[in-house]
Design an enzyme around this catalytic site. Sequence first.
Site, PDB file in Angstrom:
ATOM      1  N   GLY A  47     101.975  46.754  13.169  1.00  0.00           N
ATOM      2  CA  GLY A  47     101.454  45.665  13.978  1.00  0.00           C
ATOM      3  C   GLY A  47     100.475  44.866  13.153  1.00  0.00           C
ATOM      4  CD  GLN A  52      95.067  43.014  11.062  1.00  0.00           C
ATOM      5  OE1 GLN A  52      95.937  43.093  11.924  1.00  0.00           O
ATOM      6  NE2 GLN A  52      94.900  43.934  10.134  1.00  0.00           N
ATOM      7  CB  CYS A 100      93.415  48.853   9.845  1.00  0.00           C
ATOM      8  SG  CYS A 100      93.265  47.117  10.283  1.00  0.00           S
ATOM      9  CG  LEU A 101      98.580  46.087   7.720  1.00  0.00           C
ATOM     10  CD1 LEU A 101      99.504  44.940   8.091  1.00  0.00           C
ATOM     11  CD2 LEU A 101      99.221  46.970   6.675  1.00  0.00           C
ATOM     12  CG  HIS A 142      94.679  49.289  15.591  1.00  0.00           C
ATOM     13  ND1 HIS A 142      94.096  50.207  14.740  1.00  0.00           N
ATOM     14  CD2 HIS A 142      94.840  48.146  14.856  1.00  0.00           C
ATOM     15  CE1 HIS A 142      93.909  49.633  13.551  1.00  0.00           C
ATOM     16  NE2 HIS A 142      94.364  48.380  13.596  1.00  0.00           N
ATOM     17  CD  GLU A 143      97.856  45.450  15.569  1.00  0.00           C
ATOM     18  OE1 GLU A 143      97.191  44.470  15.194  1.00  0.00           O
ATOM     19  OE2 GLU A 143      98.199  46.358  14.804  1.00  0.00           O
ATOM     20  CG  HIS A 146      92.655  43.630  14.500  1.00  0.00           C
ATOM     21  ND1 HIS A 146      91.818  43.767  13.422  1.00  0.00           N
ATOM     22  CD2 HIS A 146      93.618  44.571  14.344  1.00  0.00           C
ATOM     23  CE1 HIS A 146      92.264  44.742  12.639  1.00  0.00           C
ATOM     24  NE2 HIS A 146      93.358  45.256  13.178  1.00  0.00           N
TER      25      HIS A 146
END
Length: 181
Positions: A47, A52, A100-101, A142-143, A146
């Site tokens: 995701g 981000q 996480c990216l 999580h997404e 952000h």
Amino acid sequence: MAVRRVLKMGDPDLLRVSEPVKVFDTPELKALIEDLWETMEAEGGVGIAAPQVGVAERVVVFGPEESERYPEAPAVPRTVLINPKIEPIGDETAEGWEGCLSVPGMRGVVPRYLRIRYSGYNENGEHIEREVEDFHARVVQHECDHLDGILYPMRIEDMRLFGFESELIIQSEGDEIRCEV
Ligand code: NI
């Protein structure tokens, strides 16, 4: 379409509260969503959220067709979610490993609601509402964090369970490490 640069923890833009999308069906929104998919897939995530890639709008995408990196991860439908709302169903929480990216190379154990109801809109402005649990619920929480400027390390309760992926795999003793969102 393009792979965009993913901001890394420490960049203040990741800490902003993003704005709701007001107009759907614009070329800019479509291009953003295509780029989010392409960036997520290029980075091997499950995701990614618009902040981000430096866009402070309430847009997330998640659910790879398949994850080579996490073949054991339960299927999550490929979803575009705009202006999301999350309500927990019950108080029950679960701990699970996340990555996480924007925090490359690291993993941590994060408590999340086990079951949630989430709603929002897809790229065409159509309403989505689902009740989900476990991994799917974790990815969405999580997404959506952000969008409020929250990165998963801020939610870790036991900092001993936070570290470099390369080291944690050895110490995880059967815990699955599978979430790169
Ligand atoms: Ni993330």
